[in-house]
Design an enzyme around this catalytic site. Sequence first.
Site, PDB file in Angstrom:
ATOM      1  N   GLU A  35     135.441  44.534  64.643  1.00  0.00           N
ATOM      2  CA  GLU A  35     135.236  43.113  64.976  1.00  0.00           C
ATOM      3  C   GLU A  35     133.841  42.736  64.487  1.00  0.00           C
ATOM      4  O   GLU A  35     132.863  43.396  64.815  1.00  0.00           O
ATOM      5  CB  GLU A  35     135.381  42.887  66.484  1.00  0.00           C
ATOM      6  CG  GLU A  35     134.919  41.530  66.989  1.00  0.00           C
ATOM      7  CD  GLU A  35     135.594  40.334  66.306  1.00  0.00           C
ATOM      8  OE1 GLU A  35     136.824  40.281  66.269  1.00  0.00           O
ATOM      9  OE2 GLU A  35     134.859  39.467  65.784  1.00  0.00           O
ATOM     10  N   CYS A  43     140.376  33.045  71.520  1.00  0.00           N
ATOM     11  CA  CYS A  43     140.810  32.683  72.878  1.00  0.00           C
ATOM     12  C   CYS A  43     139.689  32.861  73.899  1.00  0.00           C
ATOM     13  O   CYS A  43     139.395  31.961  74.666  1.00  0.00           O
ATOM     14  CB  CYS A  43     142.029  33.519  73.267  1.00  0.00           C
ATOM     15  SG  CYS A  43     142.481  33.319  74.991  1.00  0.00           S
ATOM     16  N   GLY A 176     144.006  14.400  65.990  1.00  0.00           N
ATOM     17  CA  GLY A 176     144.909  13.956  67.051  1.00  0.00           C
ATOM     18  C   GLY A 176     145.753  15.090  67.598  1.00  0.00           C
ATOM     19  O   GLY A 176     146.782  14.866  68.220  1.00  0.00           O
ATOM     20  N   ARG A 205     151.221  14.767  66.887  1.00  0.00           N
ATOM     21  CA  ARG A 205     152.402  14.834  66.018  1.00  0.00           C
ATOM     22  C   ARG A 205     153.161  16.132  66.294  1.00  0.00           C
ATOM     23  O   ARG A 205     152.563  17.185  66.495  1.00  0.00           O
ATOM     24  CB  ARG A 205     151.948  14.788  64.543  1.00  0.00           C
ATOM     25  CG  ARG A 205     153.087  14.710  63.554  1.00  0.00           C
ATOM     26  CD  ARG A 205     152.571  14.338  62.184  1.00  0.00           C
ATOM     27  NE  ARG A 205     151.614  15.332  61.659  1.00  0.00           N
ATOM     28  CZ  ARG A 205     151.977  16.447  61.028  1.00  0.00           C
ATOM     29  NH1 ARG A 205     153.236  16.743  60.858  1.00  0.00           N
ATOM     30  NH2 ARG A 205     151.045  17.282  60.582  1.00  0.00           N
ATOM     31  N   THR A 311     147.759  32.144  71.855  1.00  0.00           N
ATOM     32  CA  THR A 311     147.388  33.473  72.311  1.00  0.00           C
ATOM     33  C   THR A 311     148.568  34.318  72.804  1.00  0.00           C
ATOM     34  O   THR A 311     148.741  35.457  72.361  1.00  0.00           O
ATOM     35  CB  THR A 311     146.319  33.348  73.423  1.00  0.00           C
ATOM     36  OG1 THR A 311     145.136  32.871  72.822  1.00  0.00           O
ATOM     37  CG2 THR A 311     146.049  34.657  74.127  1.00  0.00           C
ATOM     38  N   ALA A 341     151.015  24.107  76.743  1.00  0.00           N
ATOM     39  CA  ALA A 341     150.437  22.964  77.456  1.00  0.00           C
ATOM     40  C   ALA A 341     149.239  22.444  76.688  1.00  0.00           C
ATOM     41  O   ALA A 341     148.469  23.224  76.129  1.00  0.00           O
ATOM     42  CB  ALA A 341     150.014  23.370  78.863  1.00  0.00           C
ATOM     43  N   GLU A 440     159.190  17.893  92.280  1.00  0.00           N
ATOM     44  CA  GLU A 440     160.561  17.818  92.825  1.00  0.00           C
ATOM     45  C   GLU A 440     161.418  16.882  91.976  1.00  0.00           C
ATOM     46  O   GLU A 440     162.638  16.992  91.936  1.00  0.00           O
ATOM     47  CB  GLU A 440     160.557  17.382  94.288  1.00  0.00           C
ATOM     48  CG  GLU A 440     160.060  15.985  94.548  1.00  0.00           C
ATOM     49  CD  GLU A 440     160.055  15.637  96.046  1.00  0.00           C
ATOM     50  OE1 GLU A 440     161.096  15.787  96.687  1.00  0.00           O
ATOM     51  OE2 GLU A 440     158.993  15.230  96.553  1.00  0.00           O
TER      52      GLU A 440
HETATM   53  P1  NDP Z   1     146.460  20.702  65.319  1.00  0.00           P
HETATM   54  O1  NDP Z   1     147.262  21.187  64.174  1.00  0.00           O
HETATM   55  O2  NDP Z   1     147.048  20.648  66.673  1.00  0.00           O
HETATM   56  O3  NDP Z   1     145.896  19.247  64.979  1.00  0.00           O
HETATM   57  C1  NDP Z   1     145.170  19.000  63.816  1.00  0.00           C
HETATM   58  C2  NDP Z   1     144.883  17.523  63.754  1.00  0.00           C
HETATM   59  O4  NDP Z   1     144.012  17.253  62.681  1.00  0.00           O
HETATM   60  C3  NDP Z   1     146.143  16.685  63.525  1.00  0.00           C
HETATM   61  O5  NDP Z   1     146.030  15.535  64.301  1.00  0.00           O
HETATM   62  C4  NDP Z   1     146.064  16.402  62.043  1.00  0.00           C
HETATM   63  O6  NDP Z   1     146.692  15.210  61.684  1.00  0.00           O
HETATM   64  C5  NDP Z   1     144.581  16.265  61.839  1.00  0.00           C
HETATM   65  N1  NDP Z   1     144.160  16.524  60.467  1.00  0.00           N
HETATM   66  C6  NDP Z   1     144.505  17.588  59.687  1.00  0.00           C
HETATM   67  N2  NDP Z   1     143.927  17.498  58.486  1.00  0.00           N
HETATM   68  C7  NDP Z   1     143.213  16.357  58.495  1.00  0.00           C
HETATM   69  C8  NDP Z   1     142.420  15.695  57.533  1.00  0.00           C
HETATM   70  N3  NDP Z   1     142.243  16.201  56.326  1.00  0.00           N
HETATM   71  N4  NDP Z   1     141.832  14.533  57.879  1.00  0.00           N
HETATM   72  C9  NDP Z   1     142.021  14.005  59.110  1.00  0.00           C
HETATM   73  N5  NDP Z   1     142.770  14.571  60.068  1.00  0.00           N
HETATM   74  C10 NDP Z   1     143.361  15.733  59.757  1.00  0.00           C
HETATM   75  O7  NDP Z   1     145.149  21.585  65.275  1.00  0.00           O
HETATM   76  P2  NDP Z   1     143.950  21.813  66.296  1.00  0.00           P
HETATM   77  O8  NDP Z   1     142.773  22.001  65.434  1.00  0.00           O
HETATM   78  O9  NDP Z   1     143.914  20.753  67.341  1.00  0.00           O
HETATM   79  O10 NDP Z   1     144.353  23.181  66.980  1.00  0.00           O
HETATM   80  C11 NDP Z   1     144.748  24.296  66.190  1.00  0.00           C
HETATM   81  C12 NDP Z   1     145.857  25.055  66.852  1.00  0.00           C
HETATM   82  O11 NDP Z   1     145.328  25.814  67.928  1.00  0.00           O
HETATM   83  C13 NDP Z   1     146.933  24.180  67.489  1.00  0.00           C
HETATM   84  O12 NDP Z   1     147.922  23.819  66.577  1.00  0.00           O
HETATM   85  C14 NDP Z   1     147.469  25.066  68.578  1.00  0.00           C
HETATM   86  O13 NDP Z   1     148.490  25.879  68.070  1.00  0.00           O
HETATM   87  C15 NDP Z   1     146.266  25.903  68.971  1.00  0.00           C
HETATM   88  N6  NDP Z   1     145.672  25.377  70.216  1.00  0.00           N
HETATM   89  C16 NDP Z   1     146.395  25.481  71.360  1.00  0.00           C
HETATM   90  C17 NDP Z   1     145.889  25.007  72.542  1.00  0.00           C
HETATM   91  C18 NDP Z   1     146.703  25.110  73.782  1.00  0.00           C
HETATM   92  O14 NDP Z   1     147.646  25.885  73.813  1.00  0.00           O
HETATM   93  N7  NDP Z   1     146.377  24.346  74.815  1.00  0.00           N
HETATM   94  C19 NDP Z   1     144.563  24.380  72.619  1.00  0.00           C
HETATM   95  C20 NDP Z   1     143.899  24.309  71.357  1.00  0.00           C
HETATM   96  C21 NDP Z   1     144.439  24.803  70.209  1.00  0.00           C
HETATM   97  P3  NDP Z   1     148.252  15.122  61.326  1.00  0.00           P
HETATM   98  O15 NDP Z   1     148.976  15.197  62.632  1.00  0.00           O
HETATM   99  O16 NDP Z   1     148.381  13.794  60.674  1.00  0.00           O
HETATM  100  O17 NDP Z   1     148.563  16.255  60.417  1.00  0.00           O
END
Ligand code: NDP
Length: 452
Positions: A35, A43, A176, A205, A311, A341, A440
Amino acid sequence: MSTFDYDLFVIGGGSGGVRAGRVAAETGAKVALAEEYRMGGTCVIRGCVPKKLMVFASGYGAAIPEAREYGWDFSEPSFNWPHFRAMLETELTRLEGIYAANFQKAGGRLYEARATVKDPHTVALSTGEEVTAKHILIATGGAPYVPTTPGAELAITSNEIFGLETLPERLLIVGGGYIACEFATIFRGLGSHVAQWYRGAQILRGFDDEVRGHLAEIIRGRGVDLHVGLEVERMEARDGRIWVKGTDGREDVFDQVLYATGRHPNTAGLGLEEAGVKLGRWGEVVVDDYGQTSVPSIYAVGDVTNRIQLTPVAIREGMAFVETVFKGNPTKPDHELVPSAVFTQPEYGAVGLTEEQARDQEPVDVYCAAFRPMQKSFIDRKERVLFKLIVSKASQKVLGCHIVADGAGEMIQLAAVAVKMGATKADFDRTVAVHPTMAEEIVLMKQPTRSH
Ligand code: NDP
């Protein structure tokens, strides 16, 4: 007698790599792990764990005005970020130590070094050593992706957010997805002014459309200045702050800009392609159902394979790898009906299909209830919780369950057991309600809201 130094060499000390290495070592295999940063990976060190602790910290902020309305009286509270940040760091260091200790207790050898793959059975370490292994497991996870917007170097990512010296007064979050939405409500709850800019038409999305709209409304209601269809055109450093120009011509100034625009597999410079390992379009390690790469001695688990970036999924993949390679029991990790979630405030828990996915697949009934929960309606809060079931007309099985409420992460874990077992709507209906609870409602929805 093996001719290799190790039976298994794991590259990456995150959730998937540590679990696979530890369980493999427990079978009696000779295991090493490298590492380059801190044991625990995304995580533990800069993801789920510190994020959830920030969710807790932030939640008290929203609870204070509510407590007042319930009759509590206290002087003006304020949040001490340096105090929390120091506690957070202490906790992460403790967890990091536990990860390292448990791996070593199982008999694994730890290298605090960067490792690269030299050939199908050789790993080169940044210390100058070279070691051989019968199997190599790539578990290097992912890294935040930041688009090449002019001035993007001024922005931070989720890697840096936990170490900020001061709580930003004005924060812009770009994106988003999970991370963007979670940090928007976290920092709002901590007292920052938060703007969130998302390029698409609606946040989150891939999730259920109705829930996305519901949650966006709540996020705005909680004071996040959320804009859709808006991107950053450019950024500049001005007077110690960040000046931002949007694609709609707006200009604003922020203390920090957080890019949460996705995470890409962490494979750059690992020597994988040179060793014959096939990588995909985003640099992900291409694996078969058992986690094996195009080089038979090299496997991969977790985010580096860019399948489901969660994770618990990486951990399952690590366990399946050990079953397959060290226990003679070929096991495919199960990627079906994975619950998750989004830890916004309130949380969004989901398992199974969205309404849109389900109705494209077969005729469905949709049961949906959105209401003001007792705790909040008592103090005249307008925010509604949402419970939604998507049911197959033919089999009556619950294909999807979606919950937006405080504690939805906890609720969906339990609902997911039923959905994974193939529970029907009648199974939900014959389960007696726990009263008075919000959850519920999941067993009380009698008439479909709509059918497709
Ligand atoms: P996500 O894939 O969830 O979201 C990425 C966001 O960035 C989307 O809204 C996407 O838009 C936008 N985006 C991508 N490329 C660009 C760009 N070039 N310009 C502007 N906007 C852009 O990724 P995250 O970074 O939020 O998280 C990564 C992953 O980590 C998640 O997918 C999830 O699997 C995991 N995670 C899980 C959590 C949990 O379980 N609670 C918490 C945090 C992370 P568009 O939708 O239009 O593609």
